[in-house]
Design an enzyme around this catalytic site. Sequence first.
Site, mmCIF file in Angstrom:
data_model
loop_
_atom_site.group_PDB
_atom_site.id
_atom_site.type_symbol
_atom_site.label_atom_id
_atom_site.label_comp_id
_atom_site.label_asym_id
_atom_site.label_seq_id
_atom_site.Cartn_x
_atom_site.Cartn_y
_atom_site.Cartn_z
ATOM 1 N N ARG A 18 -9.402 -5.616 7.327
ATOM 2 C CA ARG A 18 -9.026 -5.425 5.891
ATOM 3 C C ARG A 18 -9.324 -6.936 5.091
ATOM 4 O O ARG A 18 -9.733 -6.522 4.009
ATOM 5 C CB ARG A 18 -7.548 -5.395 5.667
ATOM 6 C CG ARG A 18 -6.843 -5.471 4.342
ATOM 7 C CD ARG A 18 -5.613 -5.283 4.416
ATOM 8 N NE ARG A 18 -4.918 -5.468 3.231
ATOM 9 C CZ ARG A 18 -3.522 -5.126 2.585
ATOM 10 N NH1 ARG A 18 -2.707 -4.822 3.372
ATOM 11 N NH2 ARG A 18 -3.382 -5.162 1.296
ATOM 12 N N ASN A 78 -4.667 5.174 4.931
ATOM 13 C CA ASN A 78 -5.407 5.154 3.895
ATOM 14 C C ASN A 78 -7.127 5.145 4.375
ATOM 15 O O ASN A 78 -7.297 4.688 5.508
ATOM 16 C CB ASN A 78 -5.221 3.812 3.138
ATOM 17 C CG ASN A 78 -4.032 4.002 2.191
ATOM 18 O OD1 ASN A 78 -3.939 5.018 1.522
ATOM 19 N ND2 ASN A 78 -3.162 2.908 2.016
ATOM 20 N N CYS A 130 1.667 9.656 0.131
ATOM 21 C CA CYS A 130 1.433 8.075 -0.598
ATOM 22 C C CYS A 130 2.687 7.903 -1.115
ATOM 23 O O CYS A 130 3.561 8.575 -1.505
ATOM 24 C CB CYS A 130 0.319 8.016 -1.639
ATOM 25 S SG CYS A 130 0.066 6.557 -2.149
ATOM 26 N N HIS A 139 -4.417 7.356 -5.067
ATOM 27 C CA HIS A 139 -4.715 6.015 -5.841
ATOM 28 C C HIS A 139 -5.645 6.164 -7.057
ATOM 29 O O HIS A 139 -6.317 5.458 -7.432
ATOM 30 C CB HIS A 139 -5.642 5.051 -4.830
ATOM 31 C CG HIS A 139 -4.626 4.772 -3.651
ATOM 32 N ND1 HIS A 139 -4.995 3.958 -2.744
ATOM 33 C CD2 HIS A 139 -3.271 5.010 -3.306
ATOM 34 C CE1 HIS A 139 -3.940 3.590 -1.755
ATOM 35 N NE2 HIS A 139 -3.028 4.464 -2.102
ATOM 36 N N TYR A 163 -3.271 1.382 -9.101
ATOM 37 C CA TYR A 163 -4.864 1.351 -8.897
ATOM 38 C C TYR A 163 -5.935 1.484 -9.693
ATOM 39 O O TYR A 163 -6.974 1.108 -9.638
ATOM 40 C CB TYR A 163 -4.993 2.242 -7.563
ATOM 41 C CG TYR A 163 -4.417 1.959 -6.300
ATOM 42 C CD1 TYR A 163 -4.871 1.208 -5.447
ATOM 43 C CD2 TYR A 163 -2.875 2.505 -6.012
ATOM 44 C CE1 TYR A 163 -4.350 0.799 -4.315
ATOM 45 C CE2 TYR A 163 -2.387 2.039 -4.816
ATOM 46 C CZ TYR A 163 -3.144 1.324 -4.013
ATOM 47 O OH TYR A 163 -2.480 1.215 -2.786
#
Length: 424
Positions: free
Chosen positions: A90, A144, A164, A194, A244
């Site tokens: 990440r 995700n 989500c 998102h 987002y």
Amino acid sequence: MKLAVVGGGSTYTPELVDGFARLRDTLPVTELVLIDPAADRLEPVGALARRILARQDHPARVTTTSDLTAGVAGADAVLLQLRVGGQAARLRDETWPLECGCVGQETTGAGGLAKALRTVPVVLDIAERVRRAAPDAWIIDFTNPVGIVTRALLNAGHRAVGLCNVAIGLQRKFAALLGLPPAEVHLDHVGLNHLTWELGVRRGGPDGADLLPELLAAHGDTVASELRLPRAVLDRLGAVPSYYLRYFYSHDEVVRELGTKPSRAAEVAAMERELLGLYADPALDEKPALLAKRGGAFYSEAAVDLAAALLGDGGPAVQVVNTYNDGTLPFLPDDAVVEVQARVRGTGGSRPVPLPVPRLDPLFAGLVSHVTAYEDLALDAALRGGRERVFKALLAHPLVGQFDLAEALTDRLLAHNKEHLPWA
């Protein structure tokens, strides 16, 4: 009722277990299996899960294992909450795109593509093993990028639903601002994972009065501040975008901001180390306050409601999920995965059935179409590999879209993910 959690060593798991304990009448879990190859995380998380349930006199049995097949055998539902490559991957996703002047984020843009490439093959392998060990189990995907992962699962014929926490978080926020119980607030939540907008905030259900104008008039500044967008954006859109959307509506500002502060991945990694230390304390028997800062607010409530609807035998239940479009947005293919309100229970054992949605203005529909095209190419690259497929997915992404930029990002993506992409 047996539930299995793949990625059970996640620091999110106590949030999930707390929801199982509090909402036992909604979801009567009798056995919970936490599955994770990382014993150093799994054991303290599993021990805390037992203490949380014991504190609330919940009778469910909690077991931990690294054996996926044994863990999911006979499960009624399997929750996927894994992160391939961990926080280290990440961190890379959030940093190397910035070298090219693009947003660095774990699910959106070039970093999101990297995550999809690492994740889809692993999830599909897990799902095949679930199908053999528990052929009737539902797969609830919280991993995700949820939209792309859910589409991969559905295309492979799995009983899967994507989940989500964005919608439930906004619902709870709006309910508090309006002084209403959450159950009285229904969102006209439309878009892709998102990439969604609240086109209406209705009282009582999908046919109720729209309170969105009232909400924006009285609390627009508060909502805009939490989304980190100017109030004028909400007023001019006449809708509330997901947070987002800031990566799209304020891309250059976000890139400048990300270049001046520690990455979210670094913050989360430090938080996880502290949380795991807390979880190891045998006196701790509730989720610690620090967990609220980890993210995933209301994940447990959303997961409990979805599992209960999928496994229950009562009347129809409606919830925001990720599932096939099936004509819901007429400008998208039927097999695109959208994030909308859907009837989950009472579907004859089949996947959720999306409710009709308001017509999506071209201002929103254009971006949805654009990102759907990118997701098509991203899934193809995740399934078949190859530098050219990665390049085309990046070139198609609205946050990239330039030939030289897509070339440079492709090189960086592959260089940073060689250990996870055998074809790279």
